[in-house]
Structure formats: C-alpha cells, structure tokens
Design an enzyme around this catalytic site. Structure first.
Site, PDB file in Angstrom:
ATOM      1  N   LEU A  57       6.740  -2.914   4.382  1.00  0.00           N
ATOM      2  CA  LEU A  57       6.062  -1.695   4.816  1.00  0.00           C
ATOM      3  C   LEU A  57       4.865  -2.111   5.661  1.00  0.00           C
ATOM      4  CD1 LEU A  57       6.022   0.181   1.370  1.00  0.00           C
ATOM      5  CD2 LEU A  57       7.747   0.353   3.182  1.00  0.00           C
ATOM      6  N   VAL A  83       4.019  -6.559   2.699  1.00  0.00           N
ATOM      7  CA  VAL A  83       3.196  -5.832   3.664  1.00  0.00           C
ATOM      8  C   VAL A  83       3.294  -6.474   5.042  1.00  0.00           C
ATOM      9  CG1 VAL A  83       0.904  -4.978   4.207  1.00  0.00           C
ATOM     10  CG2 VAL A  83       1.610  -5.182   1.814  1.00  0.00           C
ATOM     11  N   LYS A  84       3.698  -5.679   6.018  1.00  0.00           N
ATOM     12  CA  LYS A  84       3.772  -6.157   7.398  1.00  0.00           C
ATOM     13  C   LYS A  84       2.388  -6.054   8.040  1.00  0.00           C
ATOM     14  CE  LYS A  84       7.406  -5.335   9.967  1.00  0.00           C
ATOM     15  NZ  LYS A  84       8.490  -4.599  10.700  1.00  0.00           N
ATOM     16  N   VAL A  85       1.921  -7.177   8.544  1.00  0.00           N
ATOM     17  CA  VAL A  85       0.608  -7.261   9.183  1.00  0.00           C
ATOM     18  C   VAL A  85       0.805  -7.844  10.582  1.00  0.00           C
ATOM     19  CG1 VAL A  85      -1.677  -8.326   9.087  1.00  0.00           C
ATOM     20  CG2 VAL A  85      -0.555  -7.589   6.970  1.00  0.00           C
TER      21      VAL A  85
END
Length: 215
Positions: A57, A83-85
C-alpha cells in the site's frame, strides 16, 4: 520467483488466486482511483481476501515526517502490509526510520541501480525497478535489474528485487533468468504465461484420439 498481482481490483485478485500461483499484491494510487471506491474500502477488501500474502500500500506524502506518519498508520492495518515509499531523498530518509521500527518497505519508482543500492542500505524489504517505463524512454529496463542483482549479491543485501511495470511475458522470462526475487504484473499478463499454441494443438489432438478408444 514470487508472483504479485499489480491491481486494486478485488475481482482480479480472486481470479489470480484461483490460478494457484499468486504470492502477493501491489497497489498504487492510480489503481485505487480506477476502482471508484474509497481507499479504505479497497484496502479492507484486499486485506480480507489476502491475510498472509504481502500487500503493498502506497503513501502519498513526499516529506520524511509525512511519509513516516502515513507508513506507521498503514503498517498497523495488518501484519502483511508492506508500505510503498517513493525512491526520493525524503523517502530514503523515511525508509531508514521505518525499517528500524520493523515496518516492511517497498521502495517504489526506482529507475537506477544506484537508487537500488541506497534503498538497500536504508533497509528496504523490496526494491521495485520499473522496467517497462525505462524501456519506453529508450533504456533497457532489464539491464537495471541485472545490475541490481549483481550489486545485491556482491554485498549480501537482504532487499528483494521486485520487478515492476511489466509489459509482457518476455519481461517475466528475463526477470526469472536474471534471478529477480519477485515480479508484479497485471492479470492479463499473468494469464498469458499459461498460453502456448502447441499446448492447445496437442490437447485437441489427444482428445480427438481419445474418442477412438473403445469405451
């Protein structure tokens, strides 16, 4: 090599699960917008369907503090959330903080092997080189994947290479030959991997011959 589905549509995830080869899902703001649903509706559907497989996400903040805050909130939703960063300066700063807290990170929008080196040093769980977008501007996307594989093997980084922006089955083959850990792809591309005209011809011939066998 693990297969992730690149989508936010629950019906596509269910179809991919039925194929028996799905290992996880990646989403992004564009995919979520295409569903016509709220972000939380989409997330709840996916996390109900996939309770163990990694689900990526994406944050939308672009400053370190904002990224860290959003990432912590997303990570609390379920233990399988990744977590997509974005691979930007502020993103890499945030990755270092988050990785030390045990938050799983997918470093997205990676377009060079040097960027991949940086996110590995910052503790990213995955790095996502966007091969199709590189191809589209005249670069060899898979060449970047080869370089990343070499760098990670040189220094024994634990960050997994997640090949993204896949456009066709040849990308899947090349990623597998290089030794990428994961590939994320659209449902139509995944379904194409099953297809070969000789398989269809052979099956048709066997079934016709079977009709000749006394019953």
């Amino acid at each position: 090599m693990k297969f992730f589905l690149d989508t936010a549509k629950i019906e596509e995830i269910r179809r991919a699960k039925e194929l028996g080869v799905l290992d996880g899902v990646t989403t992004n703001p564009s995919h979520v917008a295409a569903t016509g649903k709220t972000f939380r509706q989409v997330v709840d559907e996916i996390l109900t369907e996939l309770q163990e497989e990694p689900v990526s996400l994406e944050v939308v903040a672009t400053d370190k503090e904002g990224i860290v805050k959003e990432a912590r909130e997303l990570a609390r939703l379920a233990p399988n959330v990744v977590v997509k960063v974005p691979t930007i300066v502020e993103g890499v700063k945030a990755m270092k903080v988050l990785s030390q807290e045990g938050v799983k990170i997918n470093a997205t929008l990676c377009f060079s092997s040097l960027q991949a080196l940086l996110v590995a040093k910052a503790g990213a769980t995955y790095v996502s080189p966007f091969v199709g977008r590189l191809d589209a501007i005249g670069h060899e996307g898979m060449g970047i994947v080869e370089e990343i594989r070499q760098i990670y093997d040189n220094y024994d980084f634990s960050t997994e290479i997640l090949v993204a922006a896949v456009r066709h089955p040849q990308h899947v083959l090349e990623a597998a030959l290089i030794g990428a850990d994961v590939i994320t792809l659209r449902l139509e591309t995944l379904e194409q991997l099953f297809q070969h005209p000789l398989t269809d011809v052979g099956l048709e011939r066997f079934l016709k011959d079977w009709q000749k066998v006394p019953q």
